[in-house]
Design a protein around this motif. Structure first.
Motif, mmCIF file in Angstrom:
data_model
loop_
_atom_site.group_PDB
_atom_site.id
_atom_site.type_symbol
_atom_site.label_atom_id
_atom_site.label_comp_id
_atom_site.label_asym_id
_atom_site.label_seq_id
_atom_site.Cartn_x
_atom_site.Cartn_y
_atom_site.Cartn_z
ATOM 1 N N LEU A 46 0.792 -1.227 0.000
ATOM 2 C CA LEU A 46 0.000 0.000 0.000
ATOM 3 C C LEU A 46 0.829 1.284 0.000
ATOM 4 C CD1 LEU A 46 -0.113 0.995 3.263
ATOM 5 C CD2 LEU A 46 -1.461 -1.073 3.350
ATOM 6 N N TRP A 47 2.047 1.246 0.590
ATOM 7 C CA TRP A 47 2.846 2.470 0.634
ATOM 8 C C TRP A 47 3.422 2.813 -0.742
ATOM 9 C CZ3 TRP A 47 7.702 1.518 -1.052
ATOM 10 C CH2 TRP A 47 8.190 0.222 -0.908
ATOM 11 N N ALA A 48 3.417 1.848 -1.658
ATOM 12 C CA ALA A 48 4.049 2.082 -2.960
ATOM 13 C C ALA A 48 3.058 2.439 -4.058
ATOM 14 C CB ALA A 48 4.827 0.837 -3.371
ATOM 15 N N VAL A 49 1.771 2.286 -3.778
ATOM 16 C CA VAL A 49 0.777 2.450 -4.850
ATOM 17 C C VAL A 49 0.754 3.887 -5.382
ATOM 18 C CG1 VAL A 49 -1.695 2.404 -5.363
ATOM 19 C CG2 VAL A 49 -0.670 0.522 -4.117
ATOM 20 N N ASN A 50 0.615 4.871 -4.503
ATOM 21 C CA ASN A 50 0.514 6.258 -4.967
ATOM 22 C C ASN A 50 1.789 6.743 -5.664
ATOM 23 O OD1 ASN A 50 -2.058 6.322 -4.071
ATOM 24 N ND2 ASN A 50 -1.810 7.991 -2.622
ATOM 25 N N PRO A 51 2.981 6.554 -5.048
ATOM 26 C CA PRO A 51 4.200 7.014 -5.750
ATOM 27 C C PRO A 51 4.387 6.316 -7.098
ATOM 28 C CG PRO A 51 4.714 6.408 -3.481
ATOM 29 C CD PRO A 51 3.292 6.030 -3.713
ATOM 30 N N ALA A 52 4.123 5.017 -7.140
ATOM 31 C CA ALA A 52 4.324 4.281 -8.396
ATOM 32 C C ALA A 52 3.337 4.742 -9.459
ATOM 33 C CB ALA A 52 4.176 2.777 -8.156
ATOM 34 N N CYS B 28 4.706 18.360 -10.205
ATOM 35 C CA CYS B 28 3.336 18.684 -10.617
ATOM 36 C C CYS B 28 2.325 18.133 -9.625
ATOM 37 C CB CYS B 28 3.064 18.153 -12.017
ATOM 38 S SG CYS B 28 4.023 19.030 -13.245
ATOM 39 N N ASN B 29 2.597 16.948 -9.105
ATOM 40 C CA ASN B 29 1.669 16.361 -8.135
ATOM 41 C C ASN B 29 1.590 17.225 -6.871
ATOM 42 O OD1 ASN B 29 -0.022 14.026 -7.320
ATOM 43 N ND2 ASN B 29 1.518 13.873 -5.718
ATOM 44 N N LEU B 30 2.710 17.858 -6.568
ATOM 45 C CA LEU B 30 2.773 18.714 -5.375
ATOM 46 C C LEU B 30 1.910 19.965 -5.555
ATOM 47 C CD1 LEU B 30 4.499 18.239 -2.822
ATOM 48 C CD2 LEU B 30 6.128 19.901 -3.730
ATOM 49 N N ILE B 36 -2.026 13.798 -5.285
ATOM 50 C CA ILE B 36 -2.277 12.823 -4.208
ATOM 51 C C ILE B 36 -1.084 12.768 -3.261
ATOM 52 C CG2 ILE B 36 -3.941 11.388 -5.412
ATOM 53 C CD1 ILE B 36 -1.700 9.530 -6.266
ATOM 54 N N GLY B 37 -1.335 12.403 -2.038
ATOM 55 C CA GLY B 37 -0.271 12.264 -1.045
ATOM 56 C C GLY B 37 0.439 10.934 -1.207
ATOM 57 N N TRP B 38 1.447 10.722 -0.387
ATOM 58 C CA TRP B 38 2.196 9.463 -0.448
ATOM 59 C C TRP B 38 1.259 8.283 -0.177
ATOM 60 C CZ3 TRP B 38 7.337 8.919 -1.752
ATOM 61 C CH2 TRP B 38 7.856 7.627 -1.614
ATOM 62 N N LEU B 39 0.377 8.497 0.782
ATOM 63 C CA LEU B 39 -0.619 7.472 1.110
ATOM 64 C C LEU B 39 -2.008 8.088 1.021
ATOM 65 C CD1 LEU B 39 0.981 5.887 4.292
ATOM 66 C CD2 LEU B 39 0.767 4.798 2.076
ATOM 67 N N PRO B 40 -3.012 7.318 0.589
ATOM 68 C CA PRO B 40 -4.377 7.866 0.597
ATOM 69 C C PRO B 40 -4.844 8.064 2.041
ATOM 70 C CG PRO B 40 -4.384 5.549 -0.042
ATOM 71 C CD PRO B 40 -2.956 5.959 0.065
ATOM 72 N N PRO B 41 -5.799 8.991 2.256
ATOM 73 C CA PRO B 41 -6.213 9.310 3.634
ATOM 74 C C PRO B 41 -6.739 8.099 4.404
ATOM 75 C CG PRO B 41 -7.657 10.359 2.007
ATOM 76 C CD PRO B 41 -6.494 9.810 1.264
ATOM 77 N N TRP B 42 -7.353 7.133 3.697
ATOM 78 C CA TRP B 42 -7.894 5.977 4.426
ATOM 79 C C TRP B 42 -6.794 5.050 4.910
ATOM 80 C CZ3 TRP B 42 -9.502 7.289 -0.503
ATOM 81 C CH2 TRP B 42 -8.946 6.564 -1.551
ATOM 82 N N ILE B 43 -5.553 5.308 4.477
ATOM 83 C CA ILE B 43 -4.413 4.550 4.986
ATOM 84 C C ILE B 43 -3.613 5.405 5.973
ATOM 85 C CG2 ILE B 43 -2.241 3.423 4.355
ATOM 86 C CD1 ILE B 43 -4.656 1.835 3.443
ATOM 87 N N SER B 44 -3.386 6.688 5.614
ATOM 88 C CA SER B 44 -2.569 7.531 6.497
ATOM 89 C C SER B 44 -3.337 7.996 7.732
ATOM 90 C CB SER B 44 -2.042 8.739 5.721
ATOM 91 O OG SER B 44 -3.111 9.492 5.200
ATOM 92 N N ARG B 45 -4.642 8.204 7.591
ATOM 93 C CA ARG B 45 -5.445 8.627 8.746
ATOM 94 C C ARG B 45 -6.684 7.728 8.851
ATOM 95 N NH1 ARG B 45 -3.915 13.159 6.156
ATOM 96 N NH2 ARG B 45 -5.900 13.360 5.070
ATOM 97 N N PRO B 46 -6.453 6.451 9.163
ATOM 98 C CA PRO B 46 -7.593 5.519 9.146
ATOM 99 C C PRO B 46 -8.569 5.764 10.284
ATOM 100 C CG PRO B 46 -5.626 4.419 9.960
ATOM 101 C CD PRO B 46 -5.195 5.800 9.557
ATOM 102 N N LEU B 47 -9.844 5.664 9.946
ATOM 103 C CA LEU B 47 -10.893 5.762 10.967
ATOM 104 C C LEU B 47 -11.346 4.357 11.374
ATOM 105 C CD1 LEU B 47 -13.022 8.572 9.248
ATOM 106 C CD2 LEU B 47 -11.456 8.848 11.174
ATOM 107 N N TRP B 48 -10.927 3.354 10.615
ATOM 108 C CA TRP B 48 -11.289 1.962 10.866
ATOM 109 C C TRP B 48 -10.192 1.278 11.674
ATOM 110 C CZ3 TRP B 48 -7.203 -0.468 8.641
ATOM 111 C CH2 TRP B 48 -6.565 0.202 7.593
ATOM 112 N N GLN B 49 -10.476 0.065 12.110
ATOM 113 C CA GLN B 49 -9.461 -0.698 12.839
ATOM 114 C C GLN B 49 -9.111 -1.962 12.054
ATOM 115 O OE1 GLN B 49 -10.470 -1.310 17.084
ATOM 116 N NE2 GLN B 49 -12.135 0.119 16.687
#
Lengths: 145, 161
Positions: A46-52, B28-30, B36-49
């Motif tokens: 999952l950590w590689a999906v967005n950068p890739a 350009c992404n910046l 998009i960020g390095w991780l999508p929000p549902w991964i970087s700031r998860p509300l689920w467990q």
């Protein structure tokens, strides 16, 4: 190079360049959607999906521009062939696993499900890239080498 | 005599193309509003467990509602017994139909794929955003669930005539 060979190289370049630009514009403009399409394959952590996904989208855009403008043709053709070989393998894998989802290769609505049919398509698209790798040509090329 | 232009070798040119693509993509992404960020929000700031296979099986026995976030075709082929199908591309269309059922569930376990945790985490985040209290995302995929011999629902195949 003979004129027919130059003409064929030019046709391959324009076809591949146009194809890569068409494929890339949606991915570059809607990066979240392309990242989701890449995540469908579940090949990357999952950590590689967005950068890739960002890297791949922009690589396709750069390749499209280089091929259309005729700059560093052999290197651009090598990348184009390598990517298409990768995509072919990915589609074969998707065919075996019965993935069934949209391959994410082209703008939304193009309707290309991941699977053997798309593998054949990618393989056939690899042929002009291999031709360019062998005979990059010089017609209408800004800086072929 | 005109000076000869130096041409990079194939490997160097390939490396330069990759570097240009990476730099352009990063820059350009910046600056793009839809970047998009390095991780999508549902991964970087998860509300689920997150939940492992064994605890998820226990939750299933206790009556947790399972949500299948995979492709509808995969859901049709086989699923966790009693699971509902909720897929991102059809989320806005289907969620209103399932809203009441989901709201009545004591807790919800969403499952999808394992490595990218797609799209289970996205669905889990959405459900928590809709006010559902306890939402878990299975850390394993359906194949692991099935391989562990846990309850699966699949349409019966017609026997040949």
């Amino acid at each position: 190079m003979r004129p027919w060979s130059e003409a064929l190289s030019l046709a391959c370049r324009l076809f591949l360049g146009g194809l890569y630009l068409w494929a890339a514009h949606d991915k570059v403009w809607l990066p979240a959607e392309f990242a989701a399409a890449m995540a469908e394959y579940d090949m990357l952590p999952l950590w590689a999906v967005n950068p890739a996904s960002v890297a791949l989208a922009w690589l396709e855009l750069v390749l499209g521009l280089l091929l259309l403008l005729g700059v560093w043709l052999r290197a651009a053709a090598a990348w184009a062939a390598a990517l298409l070989a990768l995509f072919t393998g990915l589609m074969v894998w998707a065919g075996f696993t019965g993935a069934g989802f949209d391959c994410g290769c082209f703008p939304a609505g193009a309707g290309h499900p991941a699977g053997f049919e798309s593998a054949l398509r990618d393989f056939l698209m690899m042929l002009p890239a291999l031709w360019l790798l062998w005979r990059p040509g010089r017609w209408l090329a800004l800086r072929p080498q | 005599m005109p000076a000869e232009r130096k041409t990079p070798g194939l490997a160097l040119a390939c490396g330069l193309i990759l570097a240009a693509a990476l730099l352009l993509g990063l820059a350009c992404n910046l600056f793009m509003p839809q970047g998009i960020g390095w991780l999508p929000p549902w991964i970087s700031r998860p509300l689920w467990q997150p939940v492992g296979l064994a605890p998820a099986a226990a939750l299933h026995r206790q009556g947790a509602l399972f949500v299948d976030a995979r492709d509808p075709s995969q859901y049709k082929a086989a699923r966790v017994r009693g699971a509902l199908s909720l897929y991102p591309s059809e989320l806005k269309l289907i969620y209103p139909l399932l809203k009441d059922t989901l709201a009545q569930a004591p807790l919800v376990v969403v499952y999808g794929r394992s490595r990218s945790r797609f799209p289970a985490a996205e669905i889990g985040q959405f459900l928590r955003g809709q006010g559902l209290g306890r939402v878990y995302v299975l850390q394993e995929d359906f194949a692991a669930w099935r391989a562990a011999g846990l309850p699966v629902q699949a349409p019966r195949r017609r026997s040949g005539s």
